[in-house]
Design an enzyme around this catalytic site. Structure first.
Site, short mmCIF file in Angstrom:
data_model
loop_
_atom_site.label_atom_id
_atom_site.label_comp_id
_atom_site.label_asym_id
_atom_site.label_seq_id
_atom_site.Cartn_x
_atom_site.Cartn_y
_atom_site.Cartn_z
N ASP A 62 54.27 51.62 -18.26
CA ASP A 62 55.71 51.84 -18.16
C ASP A 62 56.41 51.48 -19.47
OD1 ASP A 62 55.34 49.08 -17.96
OD2 ASP A 62 55.95 48.96 -15.86
N ASN A 127 58.81 41.29 -5.84
CA ASN A 127 59.14 42.16 -4.71
C ASN A 127 57.99 43.12 -4.39
OD1 ASN A 127 59.25 43.98 -6.81
ND2 ASN A 127 61.40 44.54 -6.55
N HIS A 129 56.40 45.08 -6.60
CA HIS A 129 56.30 46.30 -7.41
C HIS A 129 55.05 46.29 -8.28
CE1 HIS A 129 58.98 44.60 -10.90
NE2 HIS A 129 57.74 44.59 -11.31
N GLU A 134 59.41 50.30 -7.74
CA GLU A 134 60.09 49.34 -6.87
C GLU A 134 59.85 49.69 -5.40
OE1 GLU A 134 61.06 46.79 -8.34
OE2 GLU A 134 62.59 47.07 -9.88
C1 GLP Z 1 57.37 43.83 -14.88
C2 GLP Z 1 56.43 44.98 -15.30
C3 GLP Z 1 55.20 45.01 -14.45
C4 GLP Z 1 54.72 43.59 -14.30
C5 GLP Z 1 55.65 42.82 -13.42
C6 GLP Z 1 55.39 41.32 -13.38
O1 GLP Z 1 58.65 44.22 -14.59
N1 GLP Z 1 56.99 46.30 -15.33
O2 GLP Z 1 54.22 45.85 -15.03
O3 GLP Z 1 53.45 43.56 -13.72
O4 GLP Z 1 56.99 43.12 -13.72
O5 GLP Z 1 55.79 40.69 -14.54
P1 GLP Z 1 55.24 39.26 -14.98
O6 GLP Z 1 53.80 39.45 -15.29
O7 GLP Z 1 56.05 38.87 -16.17
O8 GLP Z 1 55.44 38.36 -13.82
#
Ligand code: GLP
Length: 232
Positions: A62, A127, A129, A134
């Site tokens: 992404d 959440n 995702h 989402e």
């Molecule tokens: C972000 C990214 C995801 C990631 C998730 C968790 O928004 N788009 O690819 O896995 O949220 O983030 P983190 O690893 O900082 O907890």
């Protein structure tokens, strides 16, 4: 689904690294990569390793919309800093957050089709995702423009000077694009992820919890630290 629980994020990241190494020894050529804080230790271990990625292709999940590649907040920048500058790949594919939506998403799906992902690394949002998909995202989704939830904006604002600066939209590989990967490694660390991990692994398979779709994939390894596993 294989679930591996390690005492610390460091040990869990080492375990993920060993899986990637094994897959590369077996001929894997395409890695699907994630951003966020979760894979940072894994990328450090990859940087410090002797592994040669010059024959490998990477495809990232992404990218924020409206940020150019050289913005310090872009996932382009993050990936170069965390991995690509130290370990050159044959080719790195990332979505372009400044590009036209229709063209960019179609082109990215063509890239995934031409370079089937051998191992996809995933984190998980609080959440549930995956990527930036989402809750409520169709399980049939392909790469598309997505609106970020306020909870995601709040989680990610730590990387920005101000909450207002966090982009509200992103391009993300869809759920189907992710499921087309041959193998998926989901990593989650910390107690903040425990409820999402439990729902993803033990709850119903529902579009309300995007990561629950992983229960339907043939080859998923979930690597957790003890804190993220505490509700299982
Ligand atoms: C972000 C990214 C995801 C990631 C998730 C968790 O928004 N788009 O690819 O896995 O949220 O983030 P983190 O690893 O900082 O907890």
């Amino acid at each position: 689904m294989e679930i591996i629980i390690k005492a610390t994020p460091e040990e869990a990241s080492r375990c993920a690294f060993e899986k990637i190494r094994e897959e590369m020894e077996r001929g894997a050529k395409v890695l699907g990569l994630a951003t966020g804080s979760t894979p940072v230790r894994l990328y450090r271990i990859m940087r410090e390793s002797e592994l040669d990625f010059s024959g490998m292709t990477s495809i990232n999940l992404d990218e924020y919309m409206g940020l150019s590649e050289d913005s310090p907040h872009s996932y382009h920048h993050f990936m170069h800093e965390q991995l690509f500058d130290a370990k050159p790949f044959k080719k790195n594919y990332l979505l372009d957050g400044m590009a036209d939506e229709v063209e960019e998403c179609a082109q990215f799906e063509a890239i995934i089709a031409a370079n089937p992902i051998d191992v996809q690394i995933l984190g998980i949002g609080t959440n549930g995702h995956i990527g930036f998909n989402e809750p409520g995202t169709s399980f049939d989704s392909r790469t598309q423009k997505v609106a970020l939830w306020q909870s995601t904006i709040d989680s990610n604002k730590r990387y920005f000077a101000d909450e207002k600066d966090v982009p509200r939209f992103a391009y993300s590989m869809g759920i189907q694009s992710i499921l087309s990967s041959r193998q998926i490694i989901l990593m989650a660390f910390g107690k903040e992820k425990a409820a999402a991990v439990k729902a993803a692994l033990e709850g119903p398979v529902t579009e309300d919890l995007p990561a629950s779709v992983l229960q339907t994939h043939k080859h998923v390894t979930v690597i957790l630290d003890e804190a993220a596993a505490q509700m299982l």
